[in-house]
Structures are given as structure tokens and as C-alpha cells.
Design an enzyme around this catalytic site. Sequence first.
Site, mmCIF file in Angstrom:
data_model
loop_
_atom_site.group_PDB
_atom_site.id
_atom_site.type_symbol
_atom_site.label_atom_id
_atom_site.label_comp_id
_atom_site.label_asym_id
_atom_site.label_seq_id
_atom_site.Cartn_x
_atom_site.Cartn_y
_atom_site.Cartn_z
ATOM 1 N N CYS A 160 0.993 -1.740 0.231
ATOM 2 C CA CYS A 160 0.067 -0.469 -0.045
ATOM 3 C C CYS A 160 0.783 1.406 -0.014
ATOM 4 C CB CYS A 160 -0.803 0.026 1.070
ATOM 5 S SG CYS A 160 -2.057 2.002 0.736
ATOM 6 N N CYS A 163 -0.079 3.766 2.802
ATOM 7 C CA CYS A 163 0.890 3.545 3.692
ATOM 8 C C CYS A 163 1.907 3.675 4.030
ATOM 9 C CB CYS A 163 0.847 1.740 4.136
ATOM 10 S SG CYS A 163 -1.425 1.172 4.361
#
Length: 231
Positions: A160, A163
Site C-alpha cells: 500500500c 501506508c
Amino acid sequence: MKSKILSILFITFLLISCQGQTSKTVETIDGKTYADKLSSTENPQLLDVRTPEEYAVEHLENASNVNWNGDDFVAKAEKLDKSKPVFVYCKVGGRSNQAAIKLLELGFKEVYNLDGGIMKWQGKKTANSNTKPTGMNASEFEKLINSDKKVIINFSAKWCAPCKKMAPYLTKMQDELKGKISLIKLDADENKALMETMKLNELPVILIYENGKETWRSLGYLSEEDLRKQL
């Protein structure tokens, strides 16, 4: 006069070229529209562009795994029929959007990207029957958040991009607030059952708990400044 004609022809050529380039765009569509187009297409080319490990856990029915981050993505894509529609998806839509753009560059005419990825897909999936549920269960999670201190839960994943962008400041805050606030990081892929139970269908996730009760949540990228406002 001749120069004016040449100028007009040149401008016309530029306009036609620009129109040709902008007409080919990725269509990111919601799950229902995606499913309808998929079912109405004869022998659809459906690509799961996640890693083989993610694909093995679950994937859309009849999807082929062509890993966007793999070295052979282009080679595998070139074997497909460029004149027919291609449907792509990933976990939340980021990797598949990049893959879709690449497919257009390779000459594919129609490319559809699943908005929100498989996390928001409500249709049929094919799961690996040998895969056992892993990670924390709901009871264990309740014990984790049952504290007299404020608890911040962060769900993220290795693949991600948002993230990864948030990770440095979360690590910094984890050290700064030690003893005052509990900041706990959980891997979404390793806690898939928990994510589904909590109906979390986007990453990254920030949840704030006080005395075991959720007081605030954020789905998607969150800046350090905005998080600190909630503390």
C-alpha cells in the site's frame, strides 16, 4: 498564403493528435457496473494484478494472475487480445489503475478498473479452500483496545503506497507517545478476517479508541497534522 495554410494544417494535426491521445483513458467503475460489463462480455479478459500470494488467498472467479509488480507483466499482457476489453483489479484500486494505464500504452482499446478493488467487491470470489483464517480474532482485538489509555490502531499493508507514506511519522509518534498513548500497527493481509468483520474496505486505516470504544476513524491517507488534531 502558403505559410498560413501550413500553419492551419499543423494546428489541425496537433488537435487530432491530442484528441487521439485523450480518448484512450482508464475507466474506473463501481462494482455493479464492473460486474455487469464483465458478465455481458464474451470470454472476458479478467486480470488480478496483485501478487501470487494475494491471489492464492482469494480472487475473482475466472481471473488470471498477472502481477503488476512482477518482471513479466508486459510480456504476459502482450499475449492478450488488444482489440477486446480488459478488466483489471487489485486490493484497493491503486496497482490496477497503474496497470490499466500501462495496458493503454501497450495498445489495448478498452480497459476497466474496479473502483475500490477486491475489498469492495460484493460478487463471487474464488478462495483457496486450504487457506486457514490467520491473524487476530474479534475477541483478541477487544482485549487489545481495552485500555485506560487512548489506543490508536493502524491497519496497513506492505504493498500500500499511502501506508508507506504514513509509516515514518507513525513510527515517530509511536516513540514520542510511548506510555501516554498506545499506537498499534496491524498488517491488513495478516488480519483479513478482522478487516472483514470490522467492514474495513480501504487502506490505510486509523482507528482511535478510548476506554475500549471507537471515537474516531479515518480510511485512506491521513497527514500527521490531521492525526495529531485528534489526539
